[in-house]
Scaffold this motif. Structure first.
Motif, PDB file in Angstrom:
ATOM      1  N   VAL A   8       0.858  -1.223  -0.051  1.00  0.00           N
ATOM      2  CA  VAL A   8      -0.122   0.114  -0.019  1.00  0.00           C
ATOM      3  C   VAL A   8       0.881   1.367   0.104  1.00  0.00           C
ATOM      4  O   VAL A   8       1.875   1.201   0.710  1.00  0.00           O
ATOM      5  N   ASP A   9       0.678   1.998  -0.797  1.00  0.00           N
ATOM      6  CA  ASP A   9       1.326   3.438  -1.047  1.00  0.00           C
ATOM      7  C   ASP A   9       1.229   4.030   0.390  1.00  0.00           C
ATOM      8  O   ASP A   9       0.185   4.302   0.952  1.00  0.00           O
ATOM      9  N   PRO A  10       2.507   4.483   1.095  1.00  0.00           N
ATOM     10  CA  PRO A  10       2.316   5.025   2.344  1.00  0.00           C
ATOM     11  C   PRO A  10       1.272   6.344   2.408  1.00  0.00           C
ATOM     12  O   PRO A  10       0.866   6.685   3.397  1.00  0.00           O
ATOM     13  N   LYS A  11       1.517   7.197   1.266  1.00  0.00           N
ATOM     14  CA  LYS A  11       0.767   8.267   1.284  1.00  0.00           C
ATOM     15  C   LYS A  11      -0.706   7.860   1.409  1.00  0.00           C
ATOM     16  O   LYS A  11      -1.671   8.596   1.950  1.00  0.00           O
ATOM     17  N   LEU A  15      -3.870   8.612   4.468  1.00  0.00           N
ATOM     18  CA  LEU A  15      -5.444   9.143   4.253  1.00  0.00           C
ATOM     19  C   LEU A  15      -6.653   7.874   4.539  1.00  0.00           C
ATOM     20  O   LEU A  15      -7.589   8.590   4.921  1.00  0.00           O
ATOM     21  N   LEU A  16      -6.372   6.779   4.405  1.00  0.00           N
ATOM     22  CA  LEU A  16      -7.303   5.588   4.930  1.00  0.00           C
ATOM     23  C   LEU A  16      -7.746   5.689   6.303  1.00  0.00           C
ATOM     24  O   LEU A  16      -6.692   5.758   7.107  1.00  0.00           O
ATOM     25  N   VAL A  17      -8.881   5.457   6.420  1.00  0.00           N
ATOM     26  CA  VAL A  17      -9.314   5.065   8.004  1.00  0.00           C
ATOM     27  C   VAL A  17     -10.167   3.961   7.775  1.00  0.00           C
ATOM     28  O   VAL A  17     -10.797   3.806   6.874  1.00  0.00           O
ATOM     29  N   CYS A  18     -10.411   3.537   9.259  1.00  0.00           N
ATOM     30  CA  CYS A  18     -11.424   2.481   9.268  1.00  0.00           C
ATOM     31  C   CYS A  18     -12.775   2.756   8.969  1.00  0.00           C
ATOM     32  O   CYS A  18     -13.322   3.812   9.538  1.00  0.00           O
ATOM     33  N   VAL A  45      -5.808  -6.455   1.212  1.00  0.00           N
ATOM     34  CA  VAL A  45      -5.536  -5.543   0.183  1.00  0.00           C
ATOM     35  C   VAL A  45      -5.258  -6.825  -0.989  1.00  0.00           C
ATOM     36  O   VAL A  45      -4.432  -7.795  -1.002  1.00  0.00           O
ATOM     37  N   ARG A  46      -5.982  -6.426  -2.100  1.00  0.00           N
ATOM     38  CA  ARG A  46      -5.903  -7.161  -3.299  1.00  0.00           C
ATOM     39  C   ARG A  46      -5.169  -6.502  -4.376  1.00  0.00           C
ATOM     40  O   ARG A  46      -5.909  -5.346  -4.876  1.00  0.00           O
TER      41      ARG A  46
END
Length: 62
Positions: A8-11, A15-18, A45-46
């Motif tokens: 997964v891109d660190p940036k 931004l992602l949240v549960c 993550v697919r």
């Protein structure tokens, strides 16, 4: 499972949240999952795409 395609891109991770708790997620590289400690869920993550659906998440055991 190929970790190269499941990164997964660190940036993006910043931004992602549960979707359930709106809390931060951490990356579990070994399992290729995004983990919500508060919800005790792991989102798969697919092919580099986070699947942010509660119905797709795996419940974490204590």
């Amino acid at each position: 499972m190929d970790n190269k395609t499941n990164r997964v891109d660190p940036k993006l991770l910043e931004l992602l949240v549960c979707p359930l708790t709106k809390g931060r997620l951490s990356w579990n590289a070994e399992a290729g999952e995004l983990v919500s400690e508060r919800a005790k869920l792991a989102y798969p993550v697919r092919d580099g795409i986070p699947i942010m659906l509660v119905s797709e998440a795996r419940e974490l055991k204590d």
